[in-house]
Design a protein around this motif. Structure first.
Motif, PDB file in Angstrom:
ATOM      1  N   VAL A  96       0.846  -1.186   0.000  1.00 29.72           N
ATOM      2  CA  VAL A  96       0.000   0.000   0.000  1.00 29.72           C
ATOM      3  C   VAL A  96       0.889   1.246   0.000  1.00 29.72           C
ATOM      4  N   TYR A  97       0.586   2.141  -0.918  1.00 26.34           N
ATOM      5  CA  TYR A  97       1.322   3.393  -0.996  1.00 26.34           C
ATOM      6  C   TYR A  97       0.438   4.429  -1.682  1.00 26.34           C
ATOM      7  N   PRO A  98       0.680   5.703  -1.430  1.00 25.14           N
ATOM      8  CA  PRO A  98      -0.111   6.744  -2.104  1.00 25.14           C
ATOM      9  C   PRO A  98       0.133   6.673  -3.616  1.00 25.14           C
ATOM     10  N   PRO A  99      -0.843   6.960  -4.427  1.00 24.06           N
ATOM     11  CA  PRO A  99      -0.697   6.846  -5.888  1.00 24.06           C
ATOM     12  C   PRO A  99       0.540   7.558  -6.453  1.00 24.06           C
ATOM     13  N   ARG A 100       0.847   8.712  -5.926  1.00 28.79           N
ATOM     14  CA  ARG A 100       2.004   9.468  -6.447  1.00 28.79           C
ATOM     15  C   ARG A 100       3.328   8.821  -6.088  1.00 28.79           C
ATOM     16  N   ALA A 101       3.358   7.995  -5.046  1.00 30.26           N
ATOM     17  CA  ALA A 101       4.616   7.412  -4.577  1.00 30.26           C
ATOM     18  C   ALA A 101       5.249   6.465  -5.591  1.00 30.26           C
ATOM     19  N   ILE A 102       4.466   5.901  -6.500  1.00 24.02           N
ATOM     20  CA  ILE A 102       5.017   4.972  -7.481  1.00 24.02           C
ATOM     21  C   ILE A 102       6.031   5.677  -8.391  1.00 24.02           C
ATOM     22  N   HIS A 103       6.004   6.992  -8.422  1.00 21.85           N
ATOM     23  CA  HIS A 103       6.963   7.757  -9.223  1.00 21.85           C
ATOM     24  C   HIS A 103       8.308   7.891  -8.514  1.00 21.85           C
ATOM     25  N   GLN A 104       8.358   7.506  -7.245  1.00 28.84           N
ATOM     26  CA  GLN A 104       9.635   7.503  -6.513  1.00 28.84           C
ATOM     27  C   GLN A 104      10.370   6.215  -6.848  1.00 28.84           C
ATOM     28  N   ARG A 105      11.602   6.338  -7.254  1.00 25.38           N
ATOM     29  CA  ARG A 105      12.388   5.180  -7.685  1.00 25.38           C
ATOM     30  C   ARG A 105      12.432   4.083  -6.615  1.00 25.38           C
ATOM     31  N   LYS A 106      12.622   4.454  -5.360  1.00 29.77           N
ATOM     32  CA  LYS A 106      12.735   3.435  -4.312  1.00 29.77           C
ATOM     33  C   LYS A 106      11.419   2.687  -4.103  1.00 29.77           C
ATOM     34  N   VAL A 107      10.286   3.373  -4.207  1.00 25.83           N
ATOM     35  CA  VAL A 107       8.986   2.710  -4.047  1.00 25.83           C
ATOM     36  C   VAL A 107       8.743   1.754  -5.201  1.00 25.83           C
ATOM     37  N   LYS A 108       8.997   2.211  -6.417  1.00 27.30           N
ATOM     38  CA  LYS A 108       8.809   1.362  -7.590  1.00 27.30           C
ATOM     39  C   LYS A 108       9.751   0.161  -7.546  1.00 27.30           C
ATOM     40  N   ALA A 109      10.996   0.387  -7.155  1.00 24.94           N
ATOM     41  CA  ALA A 109      11.968  -0.712  -7.085  1.00 24.94           C
ATOM     42  C   ALA A 109      11.530  -1.764  -6.063  1.00 24.94           C
ATOM     43  N   PHE A 110      11.063  -1.306  -4.907  1.00 32.36           N
ATOM     44  CA  PHE A 110      10.605  -2.248  -3.890  1.00 32.36           C
ATOM     45  C   PHE A 110       9.389  -3.027  -4.370  1.00 32.36           C
ATOM     46  N   ARG A 111       8.411  -2.327  -4.934  1.00 27.32           N
ATOM     47  CA  ARG A 111       7.214  -2.989  -5.433  1.00 27.32           C
ATOM     48  C   ARG A 111       7.564  -4.006  -6.516  1.00 27.32           C
ATOM     49  N   ASP A 112       8.420  -3.619  -7.454  1.00 30.97           N
ATOM     50  CA  ASP A 112       8.810  -4.522  -8.540  1.00 30.97           C
ATOM     51  C   ASP A 112       9.555  -5.740  -8.008  1.00 30.97           C
ATOM     52  N   TRP A 113      10.436  -5.525  -7.038  1.00 31.52           N
ATOM     53  CA  TRP A 113      11.181  -6.641  -6.442  1.00 31.52           C
ATOM     54  C   TRP A 113      10.217  -7.598  -5.739  1.00 31.52           C
ATOM     55  N   LEU A 114       9.292  -7.038  -4.972  1.00 37.00           N
ATOM     56  CA  LEU A 114       8.341  -7.862  -4.232  1.00 37.00           C
ATOM     57  C   LEU A 114       7.485  -8.695  -5.186  1.00 37.00           C
ATOM     58  N   LEU A 115       6.989  -8.092  -6.243  1.00 40.69           N
ATOM     59  CA  LEU A 115       6.187  -8.827  -7.223  1.00 40.69           C
ATOM     60  C   LEU A 115       7.007  -9.927  -7.911  1.00 40.69           C
ATOM     61  N   ALA A 116       8.266  -9.655  -8.188  1.00 40.03           N
ATOM     62  CA  ALA A 116       9.143 -10.660  -8.792  1.00 40.03           C
ATOM     63  C   ALA A 116       9.346 -11.839  -7.840  1.00 40.03           C
ATOM     64  N   GLU A 117       9.544 -11.543  -6.562  1.00 36.64           N
ATOM     65  CA  GLU A 117       9.734 -12.608  -5.564  1.00 36.64           C
ATOM     66  C   GLU A 117       8.491 -13.482  -5.456  1.00 36.64           C
ATOM     67  N   ILE A 118       7.342 -12.866  -5.453  1.00 35.70           N
ATOM     68  CA  ILE A 118       6.082 -13.610  -5.344  1.00 35.70           C
ATOM     69  C   ILE A 118       5.883 -14.496  -6.557  1.00 35.70           C
ATOM     70  N   SER A 119       6.263 -14.029  -7.724  1.00 40.95           N
ATOM     71  CA  SER A 119       6.057 -14.819  -8.939  1.00 40.95           C
ATOM     72  C   SER A 119       6.927 -16.066  -8.978  1.00 40.95           C
ATOM     73  N   HIS A 120       7.998 -16.106  -8.174  1.00 45.97           N
ATOM     74  CA  HIS A 120       8.876 -17.279  -8.121  1.00 45.97           C
ATOM     75  C   HIS A 120       8.348 -18.377  -7.219  1.00 45.97           C
ATOM     76  N   SER A 121       7.325 -18.083  -6.428  1.00 44.49           N
ATOM     77  CA  SER A 121       6.820 -19.084  -5.481  1.00 44.49           C
ATOM     78  C   SER A 121       5.790 -19.982  -6.100  1.00 44.49           C
TER      79      SER A 121
END
Length: 121
Positions: A96-121
């Protein structure tokens, strides 16, 4: 450690059940396995899944492990899965994050990493 092997779910009556306080508990699992002569409240209780799993690794009993948390211990042979019986958790996790936060590199990187990890399970 029990001298009785775990050949079928009913053999759990000879073993120490380890609890971690997670909503999927021994009572639920035993019902799904049609086992009625095992006390689902007996055994050791921990407030942490990590401690509960470590207790099982140390041979202190049998724990209901969530796949993501015990995968490394299973792969390394520190734990074994004695039965095919499994339950699907109804629990979910959300990022969960505010809609504008996805434009922050660190938020996007964390979200993308988390989704990648989940897809490996």
């Amino acid at each position: 450690m029990s001298a009785y092997p775990l050949r079928e779910p009913g053999d759990l009556k000879y073993h120490t059940l380890i609890h971690d306080g997670f909503p999927i508990d021994w009572a639920t699992w035993l019902r799904s396995a049609d086992v009625s002569d095992v006390d689902p409240k007996s055994g050791l209780t921990f407030d942490s899944a990590t401690f509960a799993v470590e207790s099982a690794v140390q041979g202190e009993g049998v724990v209901l492990g969530r796949t993501m948390l015990v995968a490394a211990d299973l792969a390394a042979g520190r734990l074994v899965r004695p039965f095919r019986q499994a339950l699907t958790s109804a629990s979910q996790y959300f990022v969960v994050y505010p809609p504008r936060a996805i434009h922050q590199r660190k938020v996007k990187a964390f979200r993308d990493w988390l989704l990648a990890e989940i897809s490996h399970s």
